[in-house]
Design a protein around this motif. Sequence first.
Motif, mmCIF file in Angstrom:
data_model
loop_
_atom_site.group_PDB
_atom_site.id
_atom_site.type_symbol
_atom_site.label_atom_id
_atom_site.label_comp_id
_atom_site.label_asym_id
_atom_site.label_seq_id
_atom_site.Cartn_x
_atom_site.Cartn_y
_atom_site.Cartn_z
ATOM 1 N N PHE A 68 19.942 -6.455 -19.729
ATOM 2 C CA PHE A 68 19.427 -5.761 -19.420
ATOM 3 C C PHE A 68 19.848 -4.202 -19.369
ATOM 4 N N TYR A 69 21.031 -4.188 -18.671
ATOM 5 C CA TYR A 69 21.562 -2.776 -17.961
ATOM 6 C C TYR A 69 22.881 -2.431 -20.346
ATOM 7 N N LEU A 73 12.418 -7.286 -19.427
ATOM 8 C CA LEU A 73 12.602 -6.248 -18.133
ATOM 9 C C LEU A 73 13.182 -4.485 -19.063
ATOM 10 N N CYS A 74 13.157 -4.703 -20.293
ATOM 11 C CA CYS A 74 13.845 -3.811 -21.144
ATOM 12 C C CYS A 74 12.478 -2.986 -21.673
ATOM 13 N N LEU A 75 12.051 -3.466 -21.757
ATOM 14 C CA LEU A 75 10.662 -3.602 -22.429
ATOM 15 C C LEU A 75 9.172 -3.080 -21.232
ATOM 16 N N LEU A 76 9.598 -3.483 -20.646
ATOM 17 C CA LEU A 76 8.618 -2.853 -19.505
ATOM 18 C C LEU A 76 9.243 -2.021 -18.657
ATOM 19 N N ILE A 77 10.529 -0.895 -18.419
ATOM 20 C CA ILE A 77 11.372 -0.145 -17.814
ATOM 21 C C ILE A 77 10.924 1.429 -19.439
ATOM 22 N N GLY A 78 11.183 0.675 -20.579
ATOM 23 C CA GLY A 78 11.777 1.631 -21.701
ATOM 24 C C GLY A 78 10.631 1.435 -22.258
#
Lengths: 269, 305
Positions: B182-183, B102-107
């Motif tokens: 994630f947050y 999730l972090c990678l997809l947004i990050g």
Amino acid sequence: MAARTDMRRYAGFGLTTALCLTILYVPLAVIAVYSFNDDRSITNWAGFSLRWYADVFTGPEAPIFRAAAWNSLSIAALASTAATVIALAAAVAMIRGGRFHGRQASYALISLPLMVPEIVTAVATLVFFTAIGVRTGYGTILVAHITFCIPFAYLPIAARMQGIEESYELAARDLYASRWQAFRLILLPLMMPGIISGWLLAFIISLDDFIITNFVKGAGMETLPTAIFGSVKQGIKPNIMAISTLMLMVSVVFVTLSYLANRIGQKTR
Amino acid sequence: MAAAPHASGSLATGWRSLAVPLMLPTWLVIGTFLLVPVVLMGVYSVLTKDFRGGVVWEFSLAAYDQFFVTRGLFGDEPPQIEWTYIAIFWRSIWQAALATLLCLLIGFPTAWFIATRSPRHRALWVFLITVPYWVNLLIRTVSLRFLLRDQGPLNEGLLAIGVIDAPLRIINTDVAVQLGLFYSYLPFMVLPIYAAVERYNFALSEAARDLYAGPWTTLREIVLPVVKPGIVAGCILVFVPSLGAFLAPDLLGGAKTYMIGSLIDEQFRGSMGNWPFGGAVAMILMSLVLLVLLWQARAAGRGRR
């Protein structure tokens, strides 16, 4: 000629960035807004009020919060100062000390607090203090904080020192400055932005810590995070939101100061 | 770049003879208060449990036996693999992996976007990404809990605009824990990828374009291999702390979302705990983290060659 595609632009990336910042800030903004809610239940909005801030300072739990805030701030100040001094000495050795014996091992040791999972550090520290028969309390929290703050103080200091050429000090030495004078009058002032960032980072990291503190604090001793955690376990109360907002503002002030220290640092480089 | 600051003129600035004394405080502090404790915890994990909490100094592999082996409810059946704790580890790995993804997809898009701003604005964008990292993790987790509650602002807002009919049950689920992790660690993903993209030579992309590669092909075939070390570093920085996280599972998850952090924590609470077992779980967690870090170091080494 047809317009050439700009290879730096991807559809949706700007939107994702907006989403990313929204995710990062919305929960904080929400808690800050609701801390001004004039209502005992945390769900309904009943108008703007500062009553929960008054409650933090004068309410029934005020003495607990005051003691916890004092512990948190004094430990953070002492731990970050000690960690910064230790890290500064280490940075001089690592960057100006040449290839001394044990350099590799030293580097591994400095990064050790970053590698060991926090919960493991917490448990190991508790085991250690119990084994040597030290009563847990203010002192054990302080020592544990100094330890895990060292790498955080070290990183900005080392980064800054790497960018300072040795020629300045060499010139001073050629002009008959002693090693100490060259350090104090040349290297130290040039290092200052790194030292300030390192200290601020260590301070925040110390203030932030919950897990390790929770293990080594002993009975009856609270810092702000452990006091907040204890209270939140019984539900999020409005005075907790107020105190959280206050801590949030302290963090924002600190990060802004660090940002400015770095900017000034870049200009003087 | 400045001439290598190490070695070259070190004799002249006169620090070389002082290197060891200057390192001494670091060795003493981290050595005594972290290295020794971790080793000691390893020792505790092979000692006998004391019923009042703590240990008896007698060698025993009971803790590891408890972790990996079961002999039935009364201990008289043939030994079999104990799945309870392996399942907790597996769930923690899975939760941490999903949070990392999730972090990678947004990050990644965020890091890319920031790195392609004008140099003057980049510092400000990076500043905006780092501010939440400086805010107390406990407070961030509490804020998220407040936001996601059944009667929290998110549900109230969605109900009010009519997107949903009944409040979403997010809190006390696996999703809440993933969101929490994630947050907690999102900035750790953005910063290393940003650093990698900032160094990326965009002439490569332009060359690919001139050879008729589309932007997404270029991203996949050219950009990703080049910035991969940054992506790997970001993933490690999110995955490793997520694996041993305590606050997000404890405050956002329910009884079913038990993770390694809570398992270790529990062993050291009052007289109900089991110090050798807690030590053993901590050692197993640390070995796992070390494996991940070694794998990264090897991958980074290969990348440099």
